[in-house]
Design a protein around this motif. Sequence first.
Motif, mmCIF file in Angstrom:
data_model
loop_
_atom_site.group_PDB
_atom_site.id
_atom_site.type_symbol
_atom_site.label_atom_id
_atom_site.label_comp_id
_atom_site.label_asym_id
_atom_site.label_seq_id
_atom_site.Cartn_x
_atom_site.Cartn_y
_atom_site.Cartn_z
ATOM 1 N N LEU A 1 3.662 -1.915 -6.119
ATOM 2 C CA LEU A 1 3.623 -1.861 -7.576
ATOM 3 C C LEU A 1 3.326 -0.426 -7.982
ATOM 4 N N GLY A 2 4.291 0.229 -8.618
ATOM 5 C CA GLY A 2 4.108 1.610 -9.031
ATOM 6 C C GLY A 2 3.798 2.535 -7.870
ATOM 7 N N GLY A 3 4.396 2.241 -6.708
ATOM 8 C CA GLY A 3 4.202 3.071 -5.519
ATOM 9 C C GLY A 3 2.962 2.736 -4.709
ATOM 10 N N VAL A 4 2.138 1.799 -5.161
ATOM 11 C CA VAL A 4 0.914 1.405 -4.444
ATOM 12 C C VAL A 4 1.148 0.053 -3.779
ATOM 13 N N ARG A 5 0.806 -0.039 -2.503
ATOM 14 C CA ARG A 5 1.012 -1.267 -1.736
ATOM 15 C C ARG A 5 -0.210 -2.182 -1.842
ATOM 16 N N HIS A 6 0.055 -3.453 -2.134
ATOM 17 C CA HIS A 6 -0.995 -4.476 -2.245
ATOM 18 C C HIS A 6 -0.643 -5.626 -1.309
ATOM 19 N N THR A 7 -1.639 -6.179 -0.610
ATOM 20 C CA THR A 7 -1.432 -7.358 0.222
ATOM 21 C C THR A 7 -1.819 -8.577 -0.598
ATOM 22 N N LEU A 8 -0.896 -9.531 -0.682
ATOM 23 C CA LEU A 8 -1.103 -10.733 -1.479
ATOM 24 C C LEU A 8 -1.027 -11.938 -0.556
ATOM 25 N N GLY A 9 -2.059 -12.773 -0.575
ATOM 26 C CA GLY A 9 -2.089 -13.979 0.241
ATOM 27 C C GLY A 9 -2.271 -15.206 -0.627
ATOM 28 N N GLU A 10 -2.430 -16.338 0.020
ATOM 29 C CA GLU A 10 -2.611 -17.595 -0.688
ATOM 30 C C GLU A 10 -3.819 -17.523 -1.618
ATOM 31 N N GLY A 11 -3.594 -17.836 -2.893
ATOM 32 C CA GLY A 11 -4.668 -17.820 -3.876
ATOM 33 C C GLY A 11 -4.923 -16.472 -4.519
ATOM 34 N N ASP A 12 -4.266 -15.414 -4.015
ATOM 35 C CA ASP A 12 -4.428 -14.084 -4.602
ATOM 36 C C ASP A 12 -3.463 -13.911 -5.770
ATOM 37 N N SER A 13 -3.842 -13.047 -6.712
ATOM 38 C CA SER A 13 -2.958 -12.774 -7.844
ATOM 39 C C SER A 13 -2.869 -11.273 -8.075
ATOM 40 N N LEU A 14 -1.775 -10.866 -8.701
ATOM 41 C CA LEU A 14 -1.550 -9.467 -9.019
ATOM 42 C C LEU A 14 -0.820 -9.402 -10.349
#
Length: 111
Positions: free
Chosen positions: A70-83
């Motif tokens: 997102l906007g060049g930044v990497r985020h790890t998203l798992g079960e139950g996580d939100s972004l």
Amino acid sequence: MSTDPTAPEVRNLKQMLQYQEQAVVSRMLVKNPAGNVTLFAFDGNEGLSEHTAPYDALIIGVEGRAEVTLGGVRHTLGEGDSLLMPANVPHAVHPVGGFKMLLIMIRGVKE
């Protein structure tokens, strides 16, 4: 159990959509002028390349894991996580194995 097909019903997001080999599968759950809610199932080697959307969106992990840029930044998203993804910010989804997510897109209200 109601025989009315429009009656509210409790559903399990993990079971509503199945993975398909080499595919991204989606199911629109809600669509109206205020926005939409879509369930996605990504096969392990599939994803969404970088793109933008004109509306704010919220991703909620349902099953598995993904790297969301997102906007060049990497985020790890798992079960139950939100972004929260603001409108017009480039983003991409790269699953790590099978991944299911709920996408809630909110359209701005014009006054």
